[in-house]
Design a protein around this motif. Structure first.
Motif, mmCIF file in Angstrom:
data_model
loop_
_atom_site.group_PDB
_atom_site.id
_atom_site.type_symbol
_atom_site.label_atom_id
_atom_site.label_comp_id
_atom_site.label_asym_id
_atom_site.label_seq_id
_atom_site.Cartn_x
_atom_site.Cartn_y
_atom_site.Cartn_z
ATOM 1 N N LEU A 144 0.830 -1.208 0.000
ATOM 2 C CA LEU A 144 0.000 0.000 0.000
ATOM 3 C C LEU A 144 0.858 1.249 0.000
ATOM 4 O O LEU A 144 1.823 1.353 0.761
ATOM 5 C CB LEU A 144 -0.919 0.006 1.231
ATOM 6 N N VAL A 145 0.484 2.203 -0.866
ATOM 7 C CA VAL A 145 1.054 3.549 -0.857
ATOM 8 C C VAL A 145 -0.116 4.530 -0.826
ATOM 9 O O VAL A 145 -1.040 4.428 -1.642
ATOM 10 C CB VAL A 145 1.923 3.821 -2.099
ATOM 11 N N GLU A 146 -0.093 5.466 0.113
ATOM 12 C CA GLU A 146 -1.114 6.508 0.159
ATOM 13 C C GLU A 146 -0.544 7.803 -0.409
ATOM 14 O O GLU A 146 0.626 8.138 -0.172
ATOM 15 C CB GLU A 146 -1.594 6.728 1.598
ATOM 16 N N ILE A 147 -1.374 8.517 -1.157
ATOM 17 C CA ILE A 147 -0.955 9.762 -1.787
ATOM 18 C C ILE A 147 -1.794 10.912 -1.251
ATOM 19 O O ILE A 147 -3.033 10.869 -1.292
ATOM 20 C CB ILE A 147 -1.066 9.661 -3.323
ATOM 21 N N GLU A 148 -1.123 11.903 -0.727
ATOM 22 C CA GLU A 148 -1.776 13.074 -0.147
ATOM 23 C C GLU A 148 -2.266 14.026 -1.244
ATOM 24 O O GLU A 148 -1.830 13.976 -2.389
ATOM 25 C CB GLU A 148 -0.792 13.818 0.762
ATOM 26 N N ASP A 149 -3.164 14.918 -0.841
ATOM 27 C CA ASP A 149 -3.647 15.995 -1.703
ATOM 28 C C ASP A 149 -4.216 15.449 -3.009
ATOM 29 O O ASP A 149 -3.916 15.931 -4.097
ATOM 30 C CB ASP A 149 -2.513 16.990 -1.986
ATOM 31 N N SER A 150 -5.045 14.422 -2.888
ATOM 32 C CA SER A 150 -5.664 13.821 -4.067
ATOM 33 C C SER A 150 -6.992 13.204 -3.685
ATOM 34 O O SER A 150 -7.182 12.737 -2.559
ATOM 35 C CB SER A 150 -4.756 12.754 -4.677
ATOM 36 N N SER A 151 -7.904 13.194 -4.652
ATOM 37 C CA SER A 151 -9.146 12.446 -4.527
ATOM 38 C C SER A 151 -9.082 11.254 -5.474
ATOM 39 O O SER A 151 -7.996 10.806 -5.840
ATOM 40 C CB SER A 151 -10.342 13.360 -4.834
ATOM 41 N N THR A 152 -10.232 10.729 -5.872
ATOM 42 C CA THR A 152 -10.289 9.489 -6.643
ATOM 43 C C THR A 152 -9.386 9.504 -7.869
ATOM 44 O O THR A 152 -8.653 8.541 -8.126
ATOM 45 C CB THR A 152 -11.735 9.222 -7.109
ATOM 46 N N LEU A 153 -9.432 10.577 -8.635
ATOM 47 C CA LEU A 153 -8.659 10.643 -9.869
ATOM 48 C C LEU A 153 -7.224 11.079 -9.572
ATOM 49 O O LEU A 153 -6.799 12.190 -9.869
ATOM 50 C CB LEU A 153 -9.329 11.581 -10.865
ATOM 51 N N VAL A 154 -6.474 10.147 -8.994
ATOM 52 C CA VAL A 154 -5.066 10.410 -8.696
ATOM 53 C C VAL A 154 -4.285 10.787 -9.952
ATOM 54 O O VAL A 154 -3.402 11.660 -9.897
ATOM 55 C CB VAL A 154 -4.432 9.193 -7.989
ATOM 56 N N PRO A 155 -4.576 10.180 -11.126
ATOM 57 C CA PRO A 155 -3.865 10.597 -12.338
ATOM 58 C C PRO A 155 -4.102 12.062 -12.694
ATOM 59 O O PRO A 155 -3.278 12.659 -13.388
ATOM 60 C CB PRO A 155 -4.441 9.674 -13.420
ATOM 61 N N GLU A 156 -5.188 12.628 -12.224
ATOM 62 C CA GLU A 156 -5.490 14.041 -12.464
ATOM 63 C C GLU A 156 -4.821 14.927 -11.425
ATOM 64 O O GLU A 156 -4.271 15.986 -11.756
ATOM 65 C CB GLU A 156 -7.004 14.264 -12.419
ATOM 66 N N ASP A 157 -4.851 14.500 -10.167
ATOM 67 C CA ASP A 157 -4.392 15.345 -9.070
ATOM 68 C C ASP A 157 -2.894 15.248 -8.804
ATOM 69 O O ASP A 157 -2.243 16.244 -8.502
ATOM 70 C CB ASP A 157 -5.143 14.977 -7.784
ATOM 71 N N GLN A 158 -2.332 14.028 -8.909
ATOM 72 C CA GLN A 158 -0.925 13.813 -8.567
ATOM 73 C C GLN A 158 -0.243 12.904 -9.596
ATOM 74 O O GLN A 158 0.256 11.825 -9.268
ATOM 75 C CB GLN A 158 -0.823 13.190 -7.165
ATOM 76 N N PRO A 159 -0.221 13.311 -10.865
ATOM 77 C CA PRO A 159 0.337 12.429 -11.897
ATOM 78 C C PRO A 159 1.821 12.119 -11.709
ATOM 79 O O PRO A 159 2.252 10.980 -11.931
ATOM 80 C CB PRO A 159 0.082 13.200 -13.197
ATOM 81 N N GLU A 160 2.621 13.115 -11.307
ATOM 82 C CA GLU A 160 4.059 12.876 -11.144
ATOM 83 C C GLU A 160 4.326 11.910 -10.004
ATOM 84 O O GLU A 160 5.135 10.974 -10.132
ATOM 85 C CB GLU A 160 4.801 14.196 -10.906
ATOM 86 N N ARG A 161 3.643 12.121 -8.885
ATOM 87 C CA ARG A 161 3.817 11.220 -7.741
ATOM 88 C C ARG A 161 3.347 9.809 -8.089
ATOM 89 O O ARG A 161 4.021 8.824 -7.762
ATOM 90 C CB ARG A 161 3.027 11.772 -6.550
ATOM 91 N N LEU A 162 2.227 9.698 -8.781
ATOM 92 C CA LEU A 162 1.717 8.386 -9.171
ATOM 93 C C LEU A 162 2.691 7.693 -10.117
ATOM 94 O O LEU A 162 2.960 6.496 -9.971
ATOM 95 C CB LEU A 162 0.349 8.536 -9.827
ATOM 96 N N ALA A 163 3.223 8.425 -11.085
ATOM 97 C CA ALA A 163 4.178 7.831 -12.018
ATOM 98 C C ALA A 163 5.425 7.342 -11.285
ATOM 99 O O ALA A 163 5.945 6.250 -11.577
ATOM 100 C CB ALA A 163 4.556 8.838 -13.102
ATOM 101 N N ASP A 164 5.917 8.116 -10.319
ATOM 102 C CA ASP A 164 7.094 7.709 -9.555
ATOM 103 C C ASP A 164 6.836 6.408 -8.792
ATOM 104 O O ASP A 164 7.672 5.501 -8.787
ATOM 105 C CB ASP A 164 7.494 8.804 -8.565
ATOM 106 N N VAL A 165 5.678 6.330 -8.154
ATOM 107 C CA VAL A 165 5.334 5.127 -7.384
ATOM 108 C C VAL A 165 5.194 3.925 -8.318
ATOM 109 O O VAL A 165 5.674 2.819 -8.018
ATOM 110 C CB VAL A 165 4.026 5.373 -6.600
ATOM 111 N N LEU A 166 4.542 4.140 -9.458
ATOM 112 C CA LEU A 166 4.343 3.059 -10.418
ATOM 113 C C LEU A 166 5.676 2.573 -10.981
ATOM 114 O O LEU A 166 5.922 1.359 -11.077
ATOM 115 C CB LEU A 166 3.427 3.543 -11.541
#
Length: 289
Positions: A247-269
């Motif tokens: 599990l990884v939790e991402i702050e400052d985001s709602s359901t559409l993480v690709p919209e709110d935190q794309p760079e952070r999501l890409a790094d985690v992926l």
């Protein structure tokens, strides 16, 4: 846009091509691959495949007898992957969580890894306010009415609906594109309603969820801390349910993480892919991407 003919009808898709490991991205209702437009450019060295599934944002209607229930949609996704001859796939879900039912339906042989990004799980099909929308779409004409109401800023940006799916806000041109097919086509509205009303009862959903324990390959669960639709505890429960879940939790985001935190999501992926043996093309194993 490419197209493949499947048993239920045509499915359009985007394919970045290349020799890298294959990532298949799904989307929510009535969205499309544009849900991932900020993330895919950050994934150099990978082949990204983005089908537009018949969840209401598709351009060509399905056959009238197409099974667009949750289980039917999972089987259609499996058929899509098979039709393209994709193997060792990393399947990435966001919002719609029914891709997990490839496992419950015995169709996960080509899936090597699973990435669950703030998506439906357990008995949360459909989530939150969407439950009411699913009930009313059983009434003829309500999907048409919904497409008209979505033209109103107060409706499309309401925090109890699509406005609550992103802390940044979904751009109007993106929302226009997602709802355009159902606005124009009665057959697309028919498909929209079939999927919206296609979730089984709670007991069945939980039984299907128990079968997810059979998936013994790596699973990354990415959850948003400000999500109103996907309960925060579901992220933890999913990571514990899958034998190789993390599990990884991402702050400052709602359901559409690709919209709110794309760079952070890409790094985690990218970190997850590297850790589980899916190095990008052109990078030797163990070498930084």
């Amino acid at each position: 846009m490419l197209r493949v003919e499947l048993s239920s009808g045509p499915v359009d898709y985007q394919d970045t091509g290349g020799e890298g490991p294959v990532l298949v991205f799904t989307h929510g209702m009535p969205m499309s691959g544009t849900q991932w437009r900020k993330v895919v450019p950050l994934l150099g060295g990978y082949r990204c495949v983005l089908p537009t599934l018949p969840l209401g944002g598709h351009r060509s209607p399905m056959k009238p007898d197409a099974d667009l229930s949750q289980a039917g949609m999972a089987r259609l996704l499996g058929e899509f992957i098979e039709a393209l001859g994709l193997d060792d796939v990393t399947l990435v879900l966001n919002d719609w969580g029914g891709g997990q039912f490839l496992i419950s339906q015995g169709r996960a042989q080509r899936i090597a890894r699973l990435v669950l990004v703030a998506c439906e799980a357990f008995d949360n099909f459909p989530p939150g306010p969407a439950k009411a929308m699913a009930r009313v779409t059983r009434i003829p004409g309500t999907v048409w009415l919904l497409t008209r109401l979505m033209r109103l800023p107060a409706v499309r940006h309401h925090p109890g609906g699509y406005g609550g799916m992103s802390v940044r806000g979904i751009p109007d041109d993106v929302l226009d594109d997602w709802f355009a097919p159902a606005t124009r086509s009665r057959a697309i509205r028919r498909d929209f309603a079939k999927f919206a009303t296609g979730a089984p009862g709670r007991r069945t959903l939980l039984a299907w969820s128990e079968r997810l324990r059979e998936f013994d390959r790596p699973v990354l669960v990415v959850w948003a801390t400000q999500d109103r639709l996907m309960p925060r505890e579901h992220g933890r429960r999913l990571a514990e349910l899958y034998p190789q879940g993390r599990l990884v939790e991402i702050e400052d985001s709602s359901t559409l993480v690709p919209e709110d935190q794309p760079e952070r999501l890409a790094d985690v992926l990218l970190g997850f892919l590297a850790d589980t043996g899916a190095e990008p093309a052109g990078v030797e194993p163990g070498e930084p991407a």
